[in-house]
Design an enzyme around this catalytic site. Structure first.
Site, short mmCIF file in Angstrom:
data_model
loop_
_atom_site.label_atom_id
_atom_site.label_comp_id
_atom_site.label_asym_id
_atom_site.label_seq_id
_atom_site.Cartn_x
_atom_site.Cartn_y
_atom_site.Cartn_z
N HIS A 32 -11.20 -5.92 5.07
CA HIS A 32 -11.16 -7.29 5.49
C HIS A 32 -10.02 -7.28 6.65
O HIS A 32 -10.26 -7.92 7.74
CB HIS A 32 -10.53 -8.05 4.37
N LYS B 12 -5.04 1.42 5.26
CA LYS B 12 -3.51 2.15 5.18
C LYS B 12 -3.28 2.32 3.88
O LYS B 12 -3.51 1.60 2.91
CB LYS B 12 -2.68 0.95 5.89
N LYS C 106 -0.56 -5.41 -1.33
CA LYS C 106 0.72 -5.43 -0.67
C LYS C 106 0.69 -5.77 0.70
O LYS C 106 1.52 -6.75 1.17
CB LYS C 106 1.14 -3.93 -0.93
N LYS D 92 -5.79 4.53 -0.07
CA LYS D 92 -4.91 5.84 -0.64
C LYS D 92 -5.66 7.03 -0.79
O LYS D 92 -6.95 7.23 -0.89
CB LYS D 92 -4.67 5.22 -2.22
N THR E 236 11.43 2.36 2.27
CA THR E 236 10.69 1.66 0.92
C THR E 236 11.94 1.43 0.34
O THR E 236 12.11 0.16 -0.16
CB THR E 236 9.88 2.90 0.51
N ASN F 236 13.04 10.14 -2.30
CA ASN F 236 13.27 9.39 -1.34
C ASN F 236 13.64 7.96 -1.52
O ASN F 236 14.47 7.20 -1.02
CB ASN F 236 12.12 9.48 -0.34
N SER G 250 5.60 1.53 8.48
CA SER G 250 4.46 2.29 8.98
C SER G 250 3.52 1.52 10.22
O SER G 250 3.09 2.01 10.89
CB SER G 250 3.60 2.70 7.91
#
Length: 472
Positions: free
Chosen positions: A66, A71, A95, A107, A195, A234, A363
């Site tokens: 959409h 990503k 998200k 993903k 993150t 991380n 990102s």
């Protein structure tokens, strides 16, 4: 639901359906949003260091177009399977929608154990995977932009951009085909801790809401709050570090080799250094070892941050969890059954689907930097410093007083790239938390924050489809 038959994608669909009941959209639109658009399952041979040839299993899932590009990260793990990658791609769609990042969700995953592979083997596998994606048009700055995830980092992203560039010679925006790269290869400062910092900003905003904290029986702010973090990768490391810097107490830490606790607080940097030296967090001076790594999840605290893998809190152990707030730094650490238990027990779950969006937000900033070919701050840093210096000089002249050097430096400082990245991330997380909370408050029938987050995401994605004219 037994953990052996647990479907991560099924759990995401379950949460979606629960939220869809609180929206006005046509059943067909909801079905389109829910499904994965494209699933690319691949097998390819790679010659290993010992001369043997292994067939590697890998995936790339594009959940929604959409918005383009799609990503989502690429993980290296023996736990990778199609169900997991589909679920993570779906979560990426929701998200990105919640935090207003204009990407569709995707993903990727490669079924290998990075700890058992040499750097050369990992490089060959990563480059071959990239070539397979290029072959099927599943990667590109305007098509699908991968990023680091569990088991991957800047090194792997550098291999990806190099392979892509060599297969697409002359493509001026080639650096934008992947994010999470080293800064020297077009990466952005602040991406590594993004993150964890996003988790911190999100929980901090929740803890500053007086009405929410009052219901939980907690004071506002992070000062003195007891925090437990599961996972010292991380995300977990940076989350713990930012909480500690804000005055919270890190009372327990867990990793795959075990867990440790000290109710007077643990020094995150010292624990991390101990782990580097001994290959384990166990036997840290002044801390008590737990029998199992999952024991830390059940210790008493104010804020619990699961920052490792999915499905770590389920129907079995959820009743034993003793916390007021759970911040999902990992993807899918709670099962739907655990959610129901926490709603009944009055525990606030701040869901993964926007809480760990710091990575994709930064990102996005990296991708914009790659497309603009200009480093953040390069055009305005000196202008801002000169302007602020002139203003401060005039104020000192008119008042006859001099400003202290440390205050002068803070006032005249022009923004560096990392300052702008942190500022953009902070704004994104604060806005997202408030949007979700407002949705929840406006519809008291919504049972929890996760459902409210899904409602916000569904509405945004559905509006995009409607405005595209796909569903007249």
């Amino acid at each position: 639901m037994s953990t052996t038959n647990y479907s991560f994608f099924g759990a995401v669909e379950q949460s979606f359906d629960k939220a869809a009941a609180f929206t006005k959209w046509d059943k067909g639109i909801l079905e389109q949003i829910k499904q994965c658009n494209s699933v690319y399952q691949m097998r390819f041979p790679v010659k290993m260091d010992d001369g043997s040839i292994e067939v590697v299993e890998a995936y790339r899932v594009q959940h929604s177009q959409h918005k383009t590009p799609c990503k989502g990260g690429i993980r290296f793990s023996m736990e990778v399977n199609q169900d997991e990658v589909m679920a993570l791609a779906a979560l990426m769609t929701y998200k990105c929608a919640i935090v207003n990042v204009p990407f569709g969700g995707a993903k990727g995953g490669i079924k290998i154990s990075p700890r058992k592979r040499s750097a050369y083997e990992l490089e060959k596998i990563t480059r071959r995977y990239t070539a397979e994606l290029v072959k099927k048009n599943f990667i590109g700055p305007g098509i699908d932009v991968p990023a680091p995830d569990y088991g991957t980092g800047e090194r792997e992203m550098a291999w990806i951009v190099d392979t892509y560039s060599s297969l697409r010679p002359g493509e001026i925006d080639a650096a934008g085909c992947v994010t999470g790269k080293p800064v020297s290869q077009g990466g952005v400062r602040g991406r590594r801790e993004a993150t964890g910092l996003g988790v911190f900003y999100g929980i901090r905003e929740v803890c500053n809401m007086e009405d929410v904290m009052s219901k939980l029986g907690l004071t506002t702010g992070l000062e003195g709050k007891r925090v437990i973090v599961q996972g010292l990768g991380n995300v977990g490391f940076h989350s713990a570090k930012f909480f500690q810097q804000a005055g919270a107490k890190i009372v327990a830490l867990a990793e795959y080799e075990g867990s440790i606790y000290n109710y007077d607080g643990l020094d995150v940097d010292a624990v991390f250094k101990h782990r580097v030296e001994t290959k384990s967090i166990l036997n840290f001076p002044g801390a008590t070892n737990c029998e199992k790594n999952t024991d830390a999840l059940e210790l008493e605290c104010d804020i619990l941050i699961p920052a490792a893998l999915e499905n770590v809190i389920n129907a079995d152990n959820a009743p034993r969890v003793k916390t007021k707030i759970i911040g999902e730094a990992a993807n899918g650490p709670l099962t739907p059954e655990a959610d129901e238990i926490f709603v009944a027990n009055g525990v606030l779950v701040v869901p993964d689907m926007f809480l760990n969006a710091g990575g994709v937000t930064v990102s996005y900033f990296e991708w914009l930097k790659n497309l603009s070919h200009v480093r953040y701050g390069r055009l305005e840093k000196r202008f801002t410093e000169n302007m602020n210096t002139n203003i401060l000089g005039q104020m000192e002249f008119l008042s006859g007083k001099k400003v202290k050097k440390e205050h002068r430096d803070a006032i005249t400082h022009g923004p560096d790239e990392v300052d702008l990245v942190y500022s953009g991330l902070e704004e994104t997380m604060i806005t997202a938390v408030n949007e979700v909370m407002d949705c929840w408050k406006q519809n008291p029938a919504i049972p929890d924050m996760r459902t409210a987050a899904y409602v916000v995401a569904i509405n945004k994605v559905a509006i995009s489809y409607a405005e595209l004219g796909i569903f007249p």
